[in-house]
Motif scaffolding. Structure first.
Motif, mmCIF file in Angstrom:
data_model
loop_
_atom_site.group_PDB
_atom_site.id
_atom_site.type_symbol
_atom_site.label_atom_id
_atom_site.label_comp_id
_atom_site.label_asym_id
_atom_site.label_seq_id
_atom_site.Cartn_x
_atom_site.Cartn_y
_atom_site.Cartn_z
ATOM 1 N N PHE A 492 -25.403 35.469 16.514
ATOM 2 C CA PHE A 492 -26.696 35.562 15.829
ATOM 3 C C PHE A 492 -27.821 34.972 16.677
ATOM 4 N N ALA A 493 -27.522 33.938 17.458
ATOM 5 C CA ALA A 493 -28.552 33.329 18.295
ATOM 6 C C ALA A 493 -29.079 34.306 19.340
ATOM 7 N N GLY A 494 -28.254 35.252 19.751
ATOM 8 C CA GLY A 494 -28.673 36.239 20.747
ATOM 9 C C GLY A 494 -28.822 37.630 20.197
ATOM 10 N N ALA A 495 -28.792 37.759 18.866
ATOM 11 C CA ALA A 495 -28.752 39.091 18.247
ATOM 12 C C ALA A 495 -29.996 39.917 18.530
ATOM 13 N N ALA A 496 -31.169 39.320 18.372
ATOM 14 C CA ALA A 496 -32.410 40.078 18.575
ATOM 15 C C ALA A 496 -32.510 40.571 20.013
ATOM 16 N N ALA A 497 -32.128 39.727 20.960
ATOM 17 C CA ALA A 497 -32.186 40.125 22.363
ATOM 18 C C ALA A 497 -31.168 41.219 22.672
ATOM 19 N N TYR A 498 -29.972 41.110 22.064
ATOM 20 C CA TYR A 498 -28.952 42.138 22.272
ATOM 21 C C TYR A 498 -29.431 43.486 21.745
ATOM 22 N N LEU A 499 -30.019 43.489 20.556
ATOM 23 C CA LEU A 499 -30.551 44.737 20.007
ATOM 24 C C LEU A 499 -31.620 45.317 20.922
ATOM 25 N N SER A 500 -32.503 44.465 21.420
ATOM 26 C CA SER A 500 -33.559 44.936 22.312
ATOM 27 C C SER A 500 -32.975 45.558 23.570
ATOM 28 N N ALA A 501 -31.950 44.924 24.142
ATOM 29 C CA ALA A 501 -31.317 45.466 25.345
ATOM 30 C C ALA A 501 -30.700 46.824 25.062
ATOM 31 N N PHE A 502 -30.038 46.942 23.926
ATOM 32 C CA PHE A 502 -29.407 48.220 23.586
ATOM 33 C C PHE A 502 -30.463 49.303 23.409
ATOM 34 N N ALA A 503 -31.579 48.948 22.777
ATOM 35 C CA ALA A 503 -32.646 49.930 22.579
ATOM 36 C C ALA A 503 -33.210 50.395 23.911
ATOM 37 N N ARG A 504 -33.397 49.485 24.844
ATOM 38 C CA ARG A 504 -33.956 49.871 26.141
ATOM 39 C C ARG A 504 -32.998 50.787 26.903
ATOM 40 N N VAL A 505 -31.714 50.500 26.825
ATOM 41 C CA VAL A 505 -30.743 51.357 27.512
ATOM 42 C C VAL A 505 -30.691 52.735 26.861
ATOM 43 N N LEU A 506 -30.669 52.771 25.537
ATOM 44 C CA LEU A 506 -30.705 54.072 24.866
ATOM 45 C C LEU A 506 -32.006 54.812 25.166
ATOM 46 N N GLY A 507 -33.106 54.081 25.213
ATOM 47 C CA GLY A 507 -34.373 54.703 25.568
ATOM 48 C C GLY A 507 -34.321 55.323 26.947
ATOM 49 N N GLY A 508 -33.720 54.632 27.898
ATOM 50 C CA GLY A 508 -33.550 55.183 29.236
ATOM 51 C C GLY A 508 -32.697 56.440 29.225
ATOM 52 N N HIS A 509 -31.649 56.420 28.420
ATOM 53 C CA HIS A 509 -30.764 57.587 28.288
ATOM 54 C C HIS A 509 -31.536 58.808 27.801
ATOM 55 N N PHE A 510 -32.343 58.630 26.774
ATOM 56 C CA PHE A 510 -33.077 59.765 26.229
ATOM 57 C C PHE A 510 -34.206 60.203 27.156
ATOM 58 N N HIS A 511 -34.797 59.270 27.868
ATOM 59 C CA HIS A 511 -35.801 59.647 28.866
ATOM 60 C C HIS A 511 -35.160 60.462 29.989
ATOM 61 N N LEU A 512 -33.968 60.090 30.391
ATOM 62 C CA LEU A 512 -33.296 60.841 31.450
ATOM 63 C C LEU A 512 -32.989 62.260 30.984
ATOM 64 N N ARG A 513 -32.523 62.407 29.755
ATOM 65 C CA ARG A 513 -32.257 63.745 29.233
ATOM 66 C C ARG A 513 -33.550 64.567 29.170
ATOM 67 N N ALA A 514 -34.637 63.907 28.798
ATOM 68 C CA ALA A 514 -35.921 64.598 28.732
ATOM 69 C C ALA A 514 -36.388 65.018 30.115
ATOM 70 N N ALA A 515 -36.180 64.161 31.109
ATOM 71 C CA ALA A 515 -36.591 64.482 32.475
ATOM 72 C C ALA A 515 -35.831 65.684 33.008
ATOM 73 N N MET A 516 -34.572 65.813 32.626
ATOM 74 C CA MET A 516 -33.764 66.940 33.083
ATOM 75 C C MET A 516 -34.176 68.245 32.406
ATOM 76 N N ALA A 517 -34.726 68.135 31.188
ATOM 77 C CA ALA A 517 -35.071 69.339 30.435
ATOM 78 C C ALA A 517 -36.542 69.708 30.514
ATOM 79 N N GLY A 518 -37.394 68.744 30.869
ATOM 80 C CA GLY A 518 -38.834 68.945 30.815
ATOM 81 C C GLY A 518 -39.456 69.220 32.171
#
Length: 565
Positions: A492-518
């Motif tokens: 719990f002490a690191g939960a907010a940071a862990y969620l943020s890290a996961f969001a940034r990695v997923l964001g990168g994933h979707f940006h990469l898919r967009a770059a390949m299609a756009g």
């Protein structure tokens, strides 16, 4: 400036970035054809841009008010709500058996995104009603469904969620509202609820309250809570609003923002209610409602961010300080980073909605787990992005951003509630590292495997994007394993940071898919995200795995500023 609903970007994400196309291959969503979806997005965009957006300032400057005990909504809100209801937008994803369209939740969330950017205070009304529709569809008796669902879906009636009490906020199990059987299948509900969004309305003929309360034999804590339908007007034999129920609005909260949305203190005095679902199982029904609302709130953050950024870009183009300030590198940085984060947050939210749809259409347990894992990320990251972008919008405006006349401040004031309601973002993060990692990390690892597979596939053509994403996903996999090895307080002490890290990695994933299609601009936007946003995951992970010792070493006196401590 005028808000322009981002129809094209949403359509691009649905068609090229998330797995929306798979829905058309299922029996449940076979009618979600390309033409149907394009028409839905286009018409929703027109409604948001042309009808709802002009009401946004009205809600801020002329708030909802109580007048002789009756609620008066902001100017134009009644007409705006009728346009939403008459267009069928409230029942977009609802069961056709009761008048809904039965279309994917992903389309519904896309519409919520656009409407939130146009006028968040008004959009809150259908959002809460949609959540109540979900709860009734899954948990209510056939009689309750037949009576309430058609009216809620049509927008004749509206719905609310009544959880919070003065002494029971995040600790829902501490609530004291009582429910006593009347002997005729109904119950007498007595208690007070606070922070009830659109707890009263003059834009619908009835307001239907979903109220958590305790039966006389209820156990302590959340296991003893039941859920009840308590309407403002008790339906008569024809199903129309009849006599007034014994409930009232005590007062309206004076809030930082969303002034057009009445936030009510509600009093129930032996009000008549009917059980939704089973006795003592109210939290299950309420969580159905809350999970729908949590994803919707994440999209609210995205929608307001979109509106705030559009205004900031328009201002930066027109504001001349040694040339238009949009050309100044630091202003460019703020605007480009905001656009990259909005794209990431929007894609995460729509990916979550698609997972919900795929589970409903196929019964696939992996899709259910994916949706459950993505929900707290979509809610927290979407609303954090909303706050960051609205704040940047004020900064881009300079001194004028701090002046109400410019309108930039309203976006920041309005969106600031979104990381708080429907479960604070801290609670979302604790849910992620607690309940959502209770499968041993299986859902998390499946998502990371998908990210890694995408990075490998794109490496030949986009090495500069794929390599940092691959490295970030591997680092996050290690952090996930480290979280699994810790007890809950340390997680719990690191939960907010862990969620943020996961969001940034997923964001990168979707940006990469967009770059390949756009095209070239989508590729440029992906580079902004990979260069300026994704690297922050490293700091997030360092905090996520830091443990609890440093936080626990500071006592309350030191936190209050006592240097002697």
């Amino acid at each position: 400036m005028s808000f322009v609903a981002p129809v094209d970007q949403i359509a691009f994400i649905l068609n090229h970035v998330v797995r929306f196309a798979e829905l058309r291959g299922t029996d449940r969503f076979a009618e979600a054809t390309d033409d149907t979806c394009a028409a839905i997005l286009s018409e929703a965009g027109k409604l948001a841009s042309q009808v709802l957006a002009p009401l946004n300032r009205n809600g801020d400057e002329t708030p909802a008010r109580l007048e002789n005990g009756r609620l008066r909504s902001s100017p134009g809100f009644a007409e705006g709500f009728r346009a939403i209801a008459e267009g069928g937008w409230i029942g977009l994803a609802a069961d056709p058996e009761h008048g809904g369209m039965g279309l994917p939740q992903a389309l519904n969330m896309a519409v919520a995104d656009m409407m939130s950017g146009a006028c968040l205070a008004l959009q809150l009304n259908p959002l809460l009603t949609q959540g109540q529709i979900e709860a009734l569809e899954h948990h209510a008796s056939d009689d309750l469904k037949a009576l309430y669902l058609p009216k809620l879906i049509s927008g004749e009636w509206s719905g609310t969620m009544n959880l919070t009490e003065p002494g029971a906020g995040s600790d829902v199990g501490a609530l004291t509202t009582k429910a006593v059987p009347n002997g005729d299948g109904s119950f007498a509900i007595t208690g007070q609820k606070i922070f009830i969004t659109w707890g009263d309305s003059d834009v619908t003929s009835n307001v239907c309250h979903a109220v958590l309360a305790r039966l006389p034999d209820a156990a302590r804590g959340t296991r003893g809570i039941s859920l009840f339908m308590v309407p403002k007007f008790i339906p008569d034999e024809n199903g129309d609003p009849g006599v007034a129920n014994s409930l009232k609005v005590v007062s309206l909260e004076e809030k930082m923002g969303i002034h057009g949305s009445p936030t009510c203190v509600m009093s129930y005095e032996a009000a008549t209610g009917w059980l939704i679902g089973q006795e003592h199982k109210g939290m299950a029904a309420m969580f159905t409602m809350m999970n729908c609302a949590r994803l919707g709130v994440g999209m609210q953050g995205v929608g307001v961010a979109e509106a705030a950024l559009q205004q900031a870009v328009a201002y930066a183009r027109d504001r001349d300080q040694m040339g238009p300030i949009i050309g100044h590198p630091d202003v460019r940085r703020m605007l480009a980073t905001a656009r990259a984060e909005i794209f990431a947050a929007r894609a995460i939210g729509l990916a979550c909605a698609v997972a919900i749809d795929l589970e409903r259409a196929t019964g696939d347990a992996e899709q259910a787990a994916r949706a459950a894992f993505l929900t707290p990320i979509a809610k927290a990251y979407g609303t954090d992005v909303g706050c960051r972008v609205a704040d940047a919008g004020v900064q881009v405006h300079g001194g004028m951003g701090y002046v109400e006349e410019a309108g930039a401040a309203q976006y920041l004031r309005d969106v600031r509630i979104t990381p708080i309601y429907e479960g604070t973002n801290g609670i979302q993060a604790m849910d992620l590292v607690g309940r959502k990692l209770s499968d041993g990390g299986d859902a998390a690892i499946r998502l990371l495997d998908e990210v890694l597979d995408g990075a490998r596939a794109a490496h030949a053509d986009h090495e500069d994007l794929a390599t940092p994403l691959w490295q970030a996903a591997e680092t996050l996999r290690e952090a996930t394993q480290a979280m699994l090895e810790r007890d809950l307080p340390e997680r719990f002490a690191g939960a907010a940071a862990y969620l943020s890290a996961f969001a940034r990695v997923l964001g990168g994933h979707f940006h990469l898919r967009a770059a390949m299609a756009g095209g070239a601009q989508q590729l440029a936007l992906a580079r902004v995200f990979m260069t300026r946003v994704l690297p922050r995951h490293a700091g997030d992970i360092a905090e996520a795995i830091a443990g609890l010792d440093d936080l626990a070493a500071l006592d309350d006196a030191a936190l209050s500023g006592d240097v002697a401590a």
